[in-house]
Write a protein that holds these residues in place. Structure first.
Motif, short mmCIF file in Angstrom:
data_model
loop_
_atom_site.label_atom_id
_atom_site.label_comp_id
_atom_site.label_asym_id
_atom_site.label_seq_id
_atom_site.Cartn_x
_atom_site.Cartn_y
_atom_site.Cartn_z
N VAL A 186 12.27 5.82 17.88
CA VAL A 186 10.89 6.27 17.69
C VAL A 186 10.85 7.43 16.70
CG1 VAL A 186 8.86 7.25 18.83
CG2 VAL A 186 10.21 5.49 19.98
N ASN A 187 11.80 8.35 16.82
CA ASN A 187 11.89 9.49 15.92
C ASN A 187 12.06 9.03 14.47
OD1 ASN A 187 13.87 11.58 14.42
ND2 ASN A 187 12.62 12.72 15.88
N GLY A 188 12.93 8.04 14.26
CA GLY A 188 13.16 7.54 12.92
C GLY A 188 11.93 6.86 12.34
N PHE A 189 11.21 6.11 13.18
CA PHE A 189 10.02 5.42 12.69
C PHE A 189 8.91 6.42 12.33
CE2 PHE A 189 5.81 3.60 13.71
CZ PHE A 189 5.75 2.66 12.70
N ILE A 190 8.62 7.35 13.25
CA ILE A 190 7.55 8.31 12.99
C ILE A 190 7.90 9.20 11.80
CG2 ILE A 190 6.23 10.24 13.94
CD1 ILE A 190 6.60 9.04 16.70
N GLY A 191 9.16 9.61 11.70
CA GLY A 191 9.58 10.43 10.57
C GLY A 191 9.42 9.71 9.24
N GLY A 192 9.53 8.39 9.27
CA GLY A 192 9.38 7.61 8.04
C GLY A 192 7.95 7.29 7.67
N LEU A 193 7.01 7.73 8.49
CA LEU A 193 5.60 7.46 8.19
C LEU A 193 5.08 8.26 7.00
CD1 LEU A 193 3.95 7.06 11.71
CD2 LEU A 193 4.54 5.28 10.05
N TYR A 194 5.96 9.06 6.38
CA TYR A 194 5.54 9.71 5.14
C TYR A 194 5.10 8.68 4.10
CZ TYR A 194 10.27 8.53 3.49
OH TYR A 194 11.41 7.87 3.14
N VAL A 195 5.58 7.44 4.24
CA VAL A 195 5.20 6.40 3.29
C VAL A 195 3.70 6.11 3.39
CG1 VAL A 195 5.64 4.42 4.81
CG2 VAL A 195 5.88 4.15 2.36
N VAL A 196 3.11 6.32 4.57
CA VAL A 196 1.67 6.14 4.76
C VAL A 196 0.91 7.42 4.41
CG1 VAL A 196 -0.15 5.60 6.42
CG2 VAL A 196 2.06 4.43 6.57
N VAL A 197 1.48 8.57 4.81
CA VAL A 197 0.79 9.85 4.62
C VAL A 197 0.74 10.25 3.15
CG1 VAL A 197 0.78 12.30 5.26
CG2 VAL A 197 1.51 10.58 6.93
N THR A 198 1.75 9.88 2.37
CA THR A 198 1.81 10.28 0.96
C THR A 198 0.57 9.85 0.17
OG1 THR A 198 4.22 10.34 0.93
CG2 THR A 198 3.11 10.08 -1.19
N PRO A 199 0.18 8.57 0.18
CA PRO A 199 -1.02 8.21 -0.58
C PRO A 199 -2.29 8.84 -0.03
CG PRO A 199 -0.25 6.34 0.72
CD PRO A 199 0.83 7.37 0.76
N LEU A 200 -2.33 9.09 1.29
CA LEU A 200 -3.51 9.74 1.87
C LEU A 200 -3.64 11.17 1.36
CD1 LEU A 200 -3.29 8.48 5.58
CD2 LEU A 200 -4.80 7.67 3.76
N LEU A 201 -2.54 11.91 1.32
CA LEU A 201 -2.58 13.28 0.82
C LEU A 201 -2.95 13.31 -0.66
CD1 LEU A 201 0.51 15.00 2.51
CD2 LEU A 201 -1.89 15.09 3.18
N GLY A 202 -2.40 12.35 -1.42
CA GLY A 202 -2.73 12.29 -2.84
C GLY A 202 -4.22 12.04 -3.06
N ALA A 203 -4.81 11.19 -2.21
CA ALA A 203 -6.23 10.89 -2.34
C ALA A 203 -7.09 12.08 -1.90
CB ALA A 203 -6.57 9.66 -1.50
N ILE A 213 -0.72 -2.55 -0.22
CA ILE A 213 -0.03 -3.68 0.40
C ILE A 213 1.47 -3.36 0.54
CG2 ILE A 213 0.65 -6.10 0.09
CD1 ILE A 213 -2.03 -6.52 -1.36
N ALA A 214 2.04 -2.74 -0.50
CA ALA A 214 3.44 -2.36 -0.43
C ALA A 214 3.68 -1.33 0.67
CB ALA A 214 3.89 -1.80 -1.78
N VAL A 215 2.76 -0.37 0.81
CA VAL A 215 2.87 0.63 1.88
C VAL A 215 2.86 -0.06 3.25
CG1 VAL A 215 1.66 2.52 3.04
CG2 VAL A 215 1.95 2.56 0.56
N ALA A 216 1.95 -1.03 3.42
CA ALA A 216 1.88 -1.74 4.69
C ALA A 216 3.17 -2.52 4.96
CB ALA A 216 0.68 -2.70 4.67
N LEU A 217 3.67 -3.19 3.94
CA LEU A 217 4.94 -3.92 4.11
C LEU A 217 6.08 -2.99 4.46
CD1 LEU A 217 4.90 -6.55 1.20
CD2 LEU A 217 5.08 -7.03 3.65
N ALA A 218 6.14 -1.83 3.77
CA ALA A 218 7.20 -0.87 4.04
C ALA A 218 7.10 -0.34 5.47
CB ALA A 218 7.13 0.29 3.05
N THR A 219 5.89 -0.11 5.95
CA THR A 219 5.71 0.38 7.31
C THR A 219 6.16 -0.65 8.34
OG1 THR A 219 3.81 1.69 6.56
CG2 THR A 219 4.04 1.36 8.93
N VAL A 220 5.81 -1.91 8.09
CA VAL A 220 6.25 -2.99 8.98
C VAL A 220 7.77 -3.09 8.98
CG1 VAL A 220 6.24 -5.49 9.32
CG2 VAL A 220 4.11 -4.29 8.80
N GLY A 221 8.35 -3.03 7.79
CA GLY A 221 9.80 -3.10 7.71
C GLY A 221 10.47 -1.92 8.37
#
Length: 299
Positions: free
Chosen positions: A79-96, A109-117
């Motif tokens: 769980v720690n590894g998954f939540i820590g990797g959610l920067y892939v979702v937060v990054t575009p949100l912060l940029g926006a 779409i790539a962000v969603a795929l990366a999150t699923v993976g």
């Protein structure tokens, strides 16, 4: 970068049996800062703005490292590894939010795929259902810090300040980790195995990676960079299978395919419209320079 980060998982797993997480982080970044300062002495020559930017990046990255390490003490590793990797979702949100950066649909779409993976690789179904506690919140705060560091580096990095940003970022991370480890006393590595871990993590996976990230993010938009960095758990699985003998499972295969598909989507050339790329409104144009310029004048 992602490949090297993936290799740290095997090394850190052994080091944690001798050093606490905060002690290991303090040792790691202190060695990284020393290595960068000695190997690239011209990186010290920077103006006050570059030094301040580097220290800010180090504060964000060091805080993320400490928060994730502390969160791990009360959160299952998966769980720690998954939540820590959610920067892939937060990054575009912060940029926006902060810079009004428009993210193309292809990248979402790539962000969603990366999150699923990432979830497929990192999450163990047996660890789900425990609810959200302090550990999970601290780990999510770490992912926000990592995302902020990626976004800020994308704004700060140019072809000429790469080495200096890397040096002062590593110094900043070392200061944060040392302060957090200080209350209990910082234990310095002593045995051969401990020094191997500290030197590898400090020189290769901190100093060298700081330079690589600064150089790359002067050329790659932050959200694209975060998706590529998200291949870290895939490489971690490769090293765990190859070096530690972990089994290959369907979950690992599906996660790997999803992350690789996401990476292909973000690295392929964008479609052109009227002679201009879709990312025309992206990061500023910078002078392109070779690797040799990393050790050049950073003022």
């Amino acid at each position: 970068m992602a490949l090297l980060w993936g290799s740290t998982l095997v090394v850190m797993k052994g080091a944690y049996s001798h050093l606490s997480p905060t002690d290991l982080l303090a040792n790691r970044f202190l060695v990284g800062a020393l290595a960068l300062g000695l190997l690239v002495p011209r990186a010290w020559r920077a103006n006050a703005r570059t030094i301040g930017k580097g220290l800010l990046l180090g504060l964000l990255f060091g805080a993320g490292q400490v928060l994730q390490a502390v969160g791990l003490s009360s959160t299952p590793a998966s769980v720690n590894g998954f939540i820590g990797g959610l920067y892939v979702v937060v990054t575009p949100l912060l940029g926006a939010i902060f810079f009004g950066k428009r993210v193309p649909r292809q990248i979402w779409i790539a962000v969603a795929l990366a999150t699923v993976g990432l979830g497929s690789l990192a999450l163990d179904p047996a660890d789900l259902g425990a609810g959200i506690g302090v550990g999970e919140l601290l780990t999510f705060a770490a992912s926000v810090c990592f995302a902020a560091q990626i976004v800020a580096l994308g704004r700060f990095a140019t072809a000429r300040n790469v080495a200096s940003l890397a040096l002062y970022q590593t110094i900043g991370a070392a200061l944060v980790c040392a302060i957090c480890a200080a209350p209990g006393g910082i234990r310095i590595a002593s045995s051969g195995s401990e020094w191997f871990a500290v030197l590898y993590l400090g020189v290769v996976c901190s100093a060298a990676i700081a330079v690589l990230q600064s150089w790359a993010q002067a050329r790659v938009e932050a959200t694209r960079a975060s998706v590529i960095m998200c291949t870290e758990p895939l490489w971690g699985a490769v090293f765990a299978i190859g070096l530690a003998g972990d089994p290959v499972t369907l979950r690992i295969i599906l996660g790997g395919v999803s992350i690789l598909a996401a990476m292909v989507m973000v690295v392929r050339p964008p479609r052109r419209r009227r002679g201009l790329t879709q990312d025309e409104a992206g990061p500023r144009q910078i002078e392109q320079a070779g690797i040799g310029d990393l050790v050049g004048d950073s003022k």
